[in-house]
Design a protein around this motif. Structure first.
Motif, PDB file in Angstrom:
ATOM      1  N   ARG A   5      41.053  60.087  27.440  1.00  0.00           N
ATOM      2  CA  ARG A   5      41.438  61.473  26.037  1.00  0.00           C
ATOM      3  C   ARG A   5      41.387  62.516  27.258  1.00  0.00           C
ATOM      4  NH1 ARG A   5      38.231  58.420  21.773  1.00  0.00           N
ATOM      5  NH2 ARG A   5      39.626  57.997  20.461  1.00  0.00           N
ATOM      6  N   PHE A   7      40.333  66.756  26.670  1.00  0.00           N
ATOM      7  CA  PHE A   7      39.767  67.784  25.950  1.00  0.00           C
ATOM      8  C   PHE A   7      40.066  68.528  26.420  1.00  0.00           C
ATOM      9  CE2 PHE A   7      37.346  63.780  24.599  1.00  0.00           C
ATOM     10  CZ  PHE A   7      38.200  64.018  23.181  1.00  0.00           C
ATOM     11  N   CYS A   8      40.818  69.713  25.987  1.00  0.00           N
ATOM     12  CA  CYS A   8      41.104  70.883  26.551  1.00  0.00           C
ATOM     13  C   CYS A   8      40.660  72.370  25.664  1.00  0.00           C
ATOM     14  CB  CYS A   8      42.676  71.231  26.828  1.00  0.00           C
ATOM     15  SG  CYS A   8      43.321  69.853  27.002  1.00  0.00           S
ATOM     16  N   ALA A  16      43.645  76.248  19.738  1.00  0.00           N
ATOM     17  CA  ALA A  16      44.091  74.840  20.339  1.00  0.00           C
ATOM     18  C   ALA A  16      45.235  74.534  20.748  1.00  0.00           C
ATOM     19  CB  ALA A  16      43.876  73.863  19.294  1.00  0.00           C
ATOM     20  N   THR A  20      50.032  73.078  23.830  1.00  0.00           N
ATOM     21  CA  THR A  20      51.077  72.068  23.204  1.00  0.00           C
ATOM     22  C   THR A  20      52.265  71.780  23.805  1.00  0.00           C
ATOM     23  OG1 THR A  20      51.817  73.688  21.860  1.00  0.00           O
ATOM     24  CG2 THR A  20      50.541  73.020  20.561  1.00  0.00           C
ATOM     25  N   LYS A  23      52.362  68.512  25.824  1.00  0.00           N
ATOM     26  CA  LYS A  23      52.695  67.031  25.566  1.00  0.00           C
ATOM     27  C   LYS A  23      54.093  66.916  26.068  1.00  0.00           C
ATOM     28  CE  LYS A  23      50.630  67.475  21.207  1.00  0.00           C
ATOM     29  NZ  LYS A  23      51.269  67.345  19.570  1.00  0.00           N
ATOM     30  N   GLU A  31      46.316  61.112  26.610  1.00  0.00           N
ATOM     31  CA  GLU A  31      45.752  61.296  25.090  1.00  0.00           C
ATOM     32  C   GLU A  31      45.512  63.046  24.467  1.00  0.00           C
ATOM     33  OE1 GLU A  31      44.029  60.854  20.610  1.00  0.00           O
ATOM     34  OE2 GLU A  31      43.470  59.683  21.989  1.00  0.00           O
ATOM     35  N   CYS A  33      43.537  65.804  23.816  1.00  0.00           N
ATOM     36  CA  CYS A  33      43.010  66.520  22.348  1.00  0.00           C
ATOM     37  C   CYS A  33      42.637  68.017  22.528  1.00  0.00           C
ATOM     38  CB  CYS A  33      41.983  65.155  22.613  1.00  0.00           C
ATOM     39  SG  CYS A  33      42.312  63.800  22.705  1.00  0.00           S
ATOM     40  N   VAL A  35      40.499  71.118  21.873  1.00  0.00           N
ATOM     41  CA  VAL A  35      39.461  71.206  20.771  1.00  0.00           C
ATOM     42  C   VAL A  35      39.979  73.335  20.663  1.00  0.00           C
ATOM     43  CG1 VAL A  35      37.790  71.675  20.636  1.00  0.00           C
ATOM     44  CG2 VAL A  35      38.371  69.780  22.377  1.00  0.00           C
ATOM     45  N   ARG A  66      33.050  61.943  19.113  1.00  0.00           N
ATOM     46  CA  ARG A  66      34.910  61.314  19.364  1.00  0.00           C
ATOM     47  C   ARG A  66      34.042  60.944  20.623  1.00  0.00           C
ATOM     48  NH1 ARG A  66      38.514  66.515  18.834  1.00  0.00           N
ATOM     49  NH2 ARG A  66      39.921  65.358  19.079  1.00  0.00           N
ATOM     50  N   TYR A  72      37.798  59.304  29.317  1.00  0.00           N
ATOM     51  CA  TYR A  72      37.861  61.044  29.469  1.00  0.00           C
ATOM     52  C   TYR A  72      37.491  61.987  30.140  1.00  0.00           C
ATOM     53  CZ  TYR A  72      33.123  62.264  28.103  1.00  0.00           C
ATOM     54  OH  TYR A  72      31.886  62.964  28.132  1.00  0.00           O
TER      55      TYR A  72
END
Length: 236
Positions: A5, A7-8, A16, A20, A23, A31, A33, A35, A66, A72
């Motif tokens: 994962r 987390f950004c 957040a 996008t 991706k 993955e 994610c 935040v 999480r 991660y």
């Protein structure tokens, strides 16, 4: 490379949604994610932060539930950079699973003091000029008065919180490798500001100068994602 994962944490005023477009470029086993911070996006109605400790506490309570057995990493950009740094220390001190890697982007190392402009005291017109200088803000935002009036208070709140952030030296270093990134055209961050991050990891630190300015994550997402893909595969 196993599943991991990412987390950004966004920059000041950001949501957040800024992540996008990543991706399309991140490895399929990463993955994404993003935040969401309080006061913006899906959390728009929640009170904004009063002090930097509130940001860290909020992130901690969101993150701790999480974290499972999956590896991660955390990426923080500018405002989100210091938030990622403090969050990582809080997770480590609380004996949670440590991240496999930390990406600190568009921000000097926290122990490097600079007498910065108190952006939170600027007028709305002065703040708009700052945004134009930094780049990265969509032109349509400047042209939409309603959107700008909703965005600027969030930005000012983040600037105020960041202005009063104070670094505290810790005996323990971070138990994972880190990467420090800045844009080649970002004149506010020197090479020494970046290399100063090296003292914060007991494992190692890599320095990257990428194309673009302060908001290189939006300007060159494929290049940033390439660094993340390679780093997590090499050090994950």
């Amino acid at each position: 490379m196993g599943k991991i994962r990412l987390f950004c944490l966004p920059y000041a005023g950001g949501s957040a949604m800024v992540y996008t477009k990543w991706k399309d470029y991140l490895h399929e086993d990463i993955e994404l994610c993003p935040v969401e911070l309080a006061g913006r996006g899906m959390r728009f109605r929640e009170p904004r932060y009063e002090q930097f400790e509130d940001v860290v506490e909020d992130l901690y309570h969101m993150m701790k539930d999480r974290l499972d057995d999956r590896p991660y990493a955390i990426y923080g950009h500018s405002f989100g950079c210091f938030a990622a740094y403090e969050l990582a220390h809080k997770l480590q001190a609380s004996h949670h699973q440590n991240p496999q890697h930390l990406f600190f982007a568009a921000r000097r190392a926290p122990q490097v003091f600079k007498d910065e402009i108190p952006y939170h005291n600027l007028s709305m017109d002065e703040l708009k000029n700052v945004l134009l200088r930094l780049g990265g803000t969509p032109q349509e935002l400047f042209e939409n008065k309603e959107m700008m009036n909703a965005f600027l208070p969030i930005l000012l709140s983040d600037f105020r919180v960041l202005h009063y952030y104070r670094y505290q030296e810790r005996a323990d270093k971070l138990a994972c490798a880190i990467s420090a990134l800045s844009g080649k055209e970002d004149r506010d961050i020197s090479g020494q500001d970046l290399t100063a991050w090296k003292v914060h990891s007991e494992v190692g630190c890599r320095i990257y100068k990428v194309n673009g300015g302060h908001f290189f994550l939006n300007e060159h997402p494929e290049e940033v994602a390439g660094i993340i893909n390679q780093t997590l595969e090499l050090w994950g």
